[in-house]
Design a protein around this motif. Structure first.
Motif, PDB file in Angstrom:
ATOM      1  N   GLN A  39       8.173  16.448  13.308  1.00  0.00           N
ATOM      2  CA  GLN A  39       7.144  15.472  12.991  1.00  0.00           C
ATOM      3  C   GLN A  39       6.131  15.399  14.131  1.00  0.00           C
ATOM      4  N   PRO A  40       4.845  15.336  13.824  1.00  0.00           N
ATOM      5  CA  PRO A  40       3.856  15.172  14.887  1.00  0.00           C
ATOM      6  C   PRO A  40       4.018  13.818  15.545  1.00  0.00           C
ATOM      7  N   ARG A  50       1.792  25.171  18.849  1.00  0.00           N
ATOM      8  CA  ARG A  50       0.854  24.669  19.855  1.00  0.00           C
ATOM      9  C   ARG A  50       0.012  25.805  20.430  1.00  0.00           C
ATOM     10  N   SER A  51       0.631  26.975  20.618  1.00  0.00           N
ATOM     11  CA  SER A  51      -0.110  28.105  21.192  1.00  0.00           C
ATOM     12  C   SER A  51      -1.209  28.586  20.251  1.00  0.00           C
ATOM     13  N   LEU A  52      -0.960  28.521  18.929  1.00  0.00           N
ATOM     14  CA  LEU A  52      -1.987  28.901  17.957  1.00  0.00           C
ATOM     15  C   LEU A  52      -3.163  27.937  18.048  1.00  0.00           C
ATOM     16  N   CYS A  53      -2.863  26.655  18.107  1.00  0.00           N
ATOM     17  CA  CYS A  53      -3.916  25.654  18.254  1.00  0.00           C
ATOM     18  C   CYS A  53      -4.708  25.891  19.526  1.00  0.00           C
ATOM     19  N   GLU A  54      -4.028  26.168  20.619  1.00  0.00           N
ATOM     20  CA  GLU A  54      -4.694  26.303  21.912  1.00  0.00           C
ATOM     21  C   GLU A  54      -5.628  27.500  21.963  1.00  0.00           C
ATOM     22  N   VAL A  55      -5.203  28.626  21.395  1.00  0.00           N
ATOM     23  CA  VAL A  55      -6.045  29.816  21.469  1.00  0.00           C
ATOM     24  C   VAL A  55      -7.276  29.671  20.567  1.00  0.00           C
ATOM     25  N   VAL A  56      -7.116  29.024  19.408  1.00  0.00           N
ATOM     26  CA  VAL A  56      -8.262  28.783  18.533  1.00  0.00           C
ATOM     27  C   VAL A  56      -9.197  27.762  19.180  1.00  0.00           C
ATOM     28  N   ARG A  57      -8.615  26.717  19.748  1.00  0.00           N
ATOM     29  CA  ARG A  57      -9.435  25.708  20.434  1.00  0.00           C
ATOM     30  C   ARG A  57     -10.225  26.321  21.581  1.00  0.00           C
ATOM     31  N   ASP A  58      -9.572  27.110  22.418  1.00  0.00           N
ATOM     32  CA  ASP A  58     -10.242  27.673  23.589  1.00  0.00           C
ATOM     33  C   ASP A  58     -11.361  28.634  23.198  1.00  0.00           C
ATOM     34  N   SER A  59     -11.221  29.280  22.036  1.00  0.00           N
ATOM     35  CA  SER A  59     -12.249  30.213  21.574  1.00  0.00           C
ATOM     36  C   SER A  59     -13.375  29.512  20.830  1.00  0.00           C
ATOM     37  N   CYS A  60     -13.050  28.448  20.095  1.00  0.00           N
ATOM     38  CA  CYS A  60     -14.033  27.826  19.197  1.00  0.00           C
ATOM     39  C   CYS A  60     -14.663  26.551  19.744  1.00  0.00           C
ATOM     40  N   ALA A  61     -13.991  25.867  20.659  1.00  0.00           N
ATOM     41  CA  ALA A  61     -14.562  24.627  21.199  1.00  0.00           C
ATOM     42  C   ALA A  61     -15.932  24.849  21.851  1.00  0.00           C
ATOM     43  N   PRO A  62     -16.146  25.968  22.594  1.00  0.00           N
ATOM     44  CA  PRO A  62     -17.480  26.176  23.165  1.00  0.00           C
ATOM     45  C   PRO A  62     -18.574  26.283  22.111  1.00  0.00           C
ATOM     46  N   PRO A 100     -17.413  17.590  19.989  1.00  0.00           N
ATOM     47  CA  PRO A 100     -16.208  17.866  20.772  1.00  0.00           C
ATOM     48  C   PRO A 100     -15.077  18.346  19.862  1.00  0.00           C
ATOM     49  N   TRP A 101     -14.076  18.980  20.449  1.00  0.00           N
ATOM     50  CA  TRP A 101     -12.871  19.328  19.690  1.00  0.00           C
ATOM     51  C   TRP A 101     -12.233  18.018  19.231  1.00  0.00           C
ATOM     52  N   PRO A 102     -11.990  17.837  17.926  1.00  0.00           N
ATOM     53  CA  PRO A 102     -11.567  16.524  17.420  1.00  0.00           C
ATOM     54  C   PRO A 102     -10.145  16.140  17.801  1.00  0.00           C
ATOM     55  N   GLU A 103      -9.935  14.847  17.921  1.00  0.00           N
ATOM     56  CA  GLU A 103      -8.632  14.317  18.288  1.00  0.00           C
ATOM     57  C   GLU A 103      -7.568  14.676  17.251  1.00  0.00           C
ATOM     58  N   MET A 104      -7.965  14.772  15.980  1.00  0.00           N
ATOM     59  CA  MET A 104      -6.975  15.083  14.945  1.00  0.00           C
ATOM     60  C   MET A 104      -6.381  16.477  15.116  1.00  0.00           C
ATOM     61  N   LEU A 105      -7.072  17.325  15.911  1.00  0.00           N
ATOM     62  CA  LEU A 105      -6.558  18.673  16.178  1.00  0.00           C
ATOM     63  C   LEU A 105      -6.091  18.812  17.630  1.00  0.00           C
ATOM     64  N   HIS A 106      -5.733  17.713  18.249  1.00  0.00           N
ATOM     65  CA  HIS A 106      -5.225  17.751  19.626  1.00  0.00           C
ATOM     66  C   HIS A 106      -3.968  18.620  19.658  1.00  0.00           C
ATOM     67  N   CYS A 107      -4.000  19.662  20.467  1.00  0.00           N
ATOM     68  CA  CYS A 107      -2.924  20.662  20.427  1.00  0.00           C
ATOM     69  C   CYS A 107      -1.572  20.116  20.873  1.00  0.00           C
ATOM     70  N   GLY A 108      -1.581  19.055  21.666  1.00  0.00           N
ATOM     71  CA  GLY A 108      -0.318  18.466  22.096  1.00  0.00           C
ATOM     72  C   GLY A 108       0.491  17.868  20.963  1.00  0.00           C
ATOM     73  N   LYS A 109      -0.143  17.692  19.805  1.00  0.00           N
ATOM     74  CA  LYS A 109       0.556  17.115  18.653  1.00  0.00           C
ATOM     75  C   LYS A 109       1.453  18.134  17.950  1.00  0.00           C
ATOM     76  N   PRO A 147       4.094  21.581  17.504  1.00  0.00           N
ATOM     77  CA  PRO A 147       5.362  22.008  18.123  1.00  0.00           C
ATOM     78  C   PRO A 147       5.188  23.218  19.033  1.00  0.00           C
ATOM     79  N   SER A 148       6.084  23.326  19.990  1.00  0.00           N
ATOM     80  CA  SER A 148       6.087  24.477  20.889  1.00  0.00           C
ATOM     81  C   SER A 148       6.607  25.699  20.145  1.00  0.00           C
ATOM     82  N   ASP A 149       6.379  26.872  20.723  1.00  0.00           N
ATOM     83  CA  ASP A 149       6.655  28.124  20.010  1.00  0.00           C
ATOM     84  C   ASP A 149       8.125  28.344  19.673  1.00  0.00           C
TER      85      ASP A 149
END
Length: 316
Positions: A38-39, A126-138, A146-155, A157-159
């Motif tokens: 669960q998130p 979480r790693s999928l979210c992070e790599v997409v965020r790091d590429s698309c946030a700019p 800004p990168w939206p809170e609803m897609l906060h990668c900390g929410k 699960p880990s790999d």
């Protein structure tokens, strides 16, 4: 779960492997229960306000067209309870997908907006979210989003937990090509495309550019004194009197229409705080029928009630 390095074109195979990895796939059933990871933002246990259903992905849900599977569950993993709401919210992300900022952008977004039908909710890793965020946030930041809170990668699960992993890209952010044109300089060539941009912009101005400078990773355009405001939006008198436009993340990318500052320009932008962000720039062409039509009829164009997150498909 398939990990990074899956071959191109293997999207359906990867999702089939995911389905086989889970016991008790719902098959043709319409209703089923979901338990599992669960998130953090949601309470543990059953977390949907209504019974989950397995439905066909609508043909007009452009974000997840050809995603590799045909059925999604609703409510989705962003708590959209109706298909109309899911489609409306998903539509705002279509332009980002067209920017091709990462090869797994569609996989990540559709895992949330149109999650595949299985016997339990499976979130993106979480790693999928992070790599997409790091590429698309700019790219998003260039338009003032800004990168939206609803897609906060900390929410997510880990790999090592059950989740959807990186499939078609790699674990590092995708660097933009050196020659890639600035996002603000991608031009539409049809009136409809220009009017869509005008819908999404706070203001539209015809002006000359007095000077252009670069600092802190952005370009700064200073407007000449004489200008014609075609759409005022939230601009105040002080904004138009001494107009300075900022192009975020645009210090190193090319912008052909700004190679020469002679002549007039049609510019569109957003007001974010006290700053004016440039979203699109065109050399003014008085004999361009598409441009003339767009300017003349921009206020009669049926703008969507829900404005896109970004605009400009980058496909001309």
């Amino acid at each position: 779960m398939p990990r990074a390095g899956s071959p191109p074109g293997g999207r359906g195979t990867a999702l089939l492997a995911l389905a086989l990895a889970l016991a008790g796939s719902p098959g043709g059933g319409q209703h089923y229960d979901y338990y599992g990871w669960q998130p953090e933002s949601l309470p543990h246990g059953r977390f949907y306000g209504r019974e989950p259903q397995c439905l066909d992905i609508p043909p007009d849900m452009q974000l997840c067209r050809d995603v590799g599977y045909k059925r999604m569950r609703l409510p989705n993993l962003l708590e959209h309870e109706t298909m109309a709401e899911a489609k409306q919210q998903a539509s705002s992300w279509v332009p980002l997908l067209a920017k091709q900022c990462h090869t797994d952008t569609q996989l990540f977004l559709c895992s949330l907006f149109a999650p595949v039908c299985l016997d339990r909710p499976v979130y993106p890793c979480r790693s999928l979210c992070e790599v997409v965020r790091d590429s698309c946030a700019p790219v998003m930041e260039s338009y003032g989003f800004p990168w939206p809170e609803m897609l906060h990668c900390g929410k997510f699960p880990s790999d090592h937990e059950l989740c959807i992993a990186i499939q078609f890209g790699n674990s590092k952010a995708t660097p933009p090509p050196v020659s890639k044109i600035c996002t603000q300089c991608e031009m539409e060539h049809k009136a409809d495309g220009m009017m869509e941009q005008m819908c999404s912009s706070d203001f539209v101005v015809k002006m000359r550019i007095k000077e252009m400078t670069e600092e802190n990773g952005e370009r700064r355009l200073v407007a000449a004194q004489k200008k014609k405001v075609l759409k005022l939006g939230p601009l105040k008198r002080k904004d138009t009197k001494k107009m300075v436009l900022h192009m975020r993340n645009a210090s190193t990318c090319p912008c052909p229409q700004l190679d020469s500052l002679s002549g007039s320009f049609l510019v569109m932008g957003r007001k974010v705080g006290s700053r004016l962000l440039l979203l699109a720039v065109y050399p003014w062409q008085k004999h361009n029928k598409e441009m003339k039509f767009a300017v003349k009829f921009m206020f009669s164009y049926p703008c969507p009630l829900y404005h896109p997150l970004l605009y400009g498909a980058g496909q001309h």
